[in-house]
Design an enzyme around this catalytic site. Sequence first.
Site, PDB file in Angstrom:
ATOM      1  N   GLN A   1       0.828  -1.203   0.000  1.00  0.00           N
ATOM      2  CA  GLN A   1       0.000   0.000   0.000  1.00  0.00           C
ATOM      3  C   GLN A   1       0.872   1.268   0.000  1.00  0.00           C
ATOM      4  OE1 GLN A   1      -3.235   0.771  -0.273  1.00  0.00           O
ATOM      5  NE2 GLN A   1      -3.742  -1.362  -0.745  1.00  0.00           N
ATOM      6  N   SER A   2       1.838   1.302  -0.872  1.00  0.00           N
ATOM      7  CA  SER A   2       2.779   2.422  -0.920  1.00  0.00           C
ATOM      8  C   SER A   2       2.139   3.688  -1.478  1.00  0.00           C
ATOM      9  CB  SER A   2       3.981   2.037  -1.786  1.00  0.00           C
ATOM     10  OG  SER A   2       4.781   3.167  -2.079  1.00  0.00           O
ATOM     11  N   ASN A   3       2.134   4.765  -0.678  1.00  0.00           N
ATOM     12  CA  ASN A   3       1.707   6.074  -1.169  1.00  0.00           C
ATOM     13  C   ASN A   3       2.674   6.581  -2.241  1.00  0.00           C
ATOM     14  OD1 ASN A   3      -0.485   6.339   0.732  1.00  0.00           O
ATOM     15  ND2 ASN A   3       1.029   6.849   2.294  1.00  0.00           N
TER      16      ASN A   3
END
EC number: 4.4.1.25
Length: 333
Positions: A75-77
């Site tokens: 879930q990397s921004n």
Amino acid sequence: MHLARFPRVFLAHLPTPLERLDRLSAALGGPEIWIKRDDCTGMSTGGNKTRKLEFLMAEALAEGADMVMTQGATQSNHARQTAAFAAKLGLACQVLLEDRTGYQDPDYTQNGNVLLDHLHGATTELHPGGNDMVAAMTAAAEAERAKGRRVYVIPGGGSNPTGALGYVNCALELLAQVNDRGLVIDRLVTATGSSGTQAGLVAGMCALNAGIPVLGIGTRAPKEKQEQMVYDLACKTAEKLGCPGVVRREDVVADTGYVGAGYGLPREDTLEAIRMFAELEGILLDPVYSGKGAAGLIDWCRSGRFKQGERVVFLHTGGSVGLFAYKGALARG
């Protein structure tokens, strides 16, 4: 500081707002709390990586890249914002995603940032937790170059001296805002992970002789490792700016007491912070970075480490898209 010397694509919505949080300040009964809204930087809902990517993507274009590659957690921004920049600039984008949590819920593996990665046209490659992601990205980049691609590799979080220039610029922007309003700031607080945001702020504040201490609230690494990463990068960033030696070791402070079980695993105080900001101020945090940063802020207020009458600015690193990947945790909280 003459940041115009460095290549930059101007895509962020700047300056971001600086707002006083009256209801949160009253609820905590301690310092006067302000928020620097870097969740409002634009580019696929915004976040702190947008400032870094203005400089990183400009460097990619200057080097003639036709593809960018980066890596991060599922879930990397940073991955989402990189994919958005690539879409805007007409570059291909490949993202290597590492499973750092072990979550298999479809909301986590397919929703939130992952959904937007794909919507922006990025290709993703999944890797197990604990993998050597630097080596994996090097191999993946070489494979693409063998096909004729001109690949520009961006480190995780965009955290190198080029990316950190984005937060040198943020320090300059924040100082202009507080000076224009006649505000004296006692402390600047932000979540710190891959180290680029805190390092850029520290380098900028030191180069400007601002006298505003920067407190990083850790989201992953132990204290000694986190502070050393930030210090090393802040020094390299200062050198890039042309002012080596302005950053001292004591300028780098990180409190890693809110990490909990690990990266991307929210504690109860993370969930409480998310709810307080949402219910008291209408502001959305995320469970990975800004939520843990805010948990540290709240605890420092409650424990008296921030004093009555002090003025504290919390830099919001964004990431609210990640809330949709943590529906189960938020329901339990």
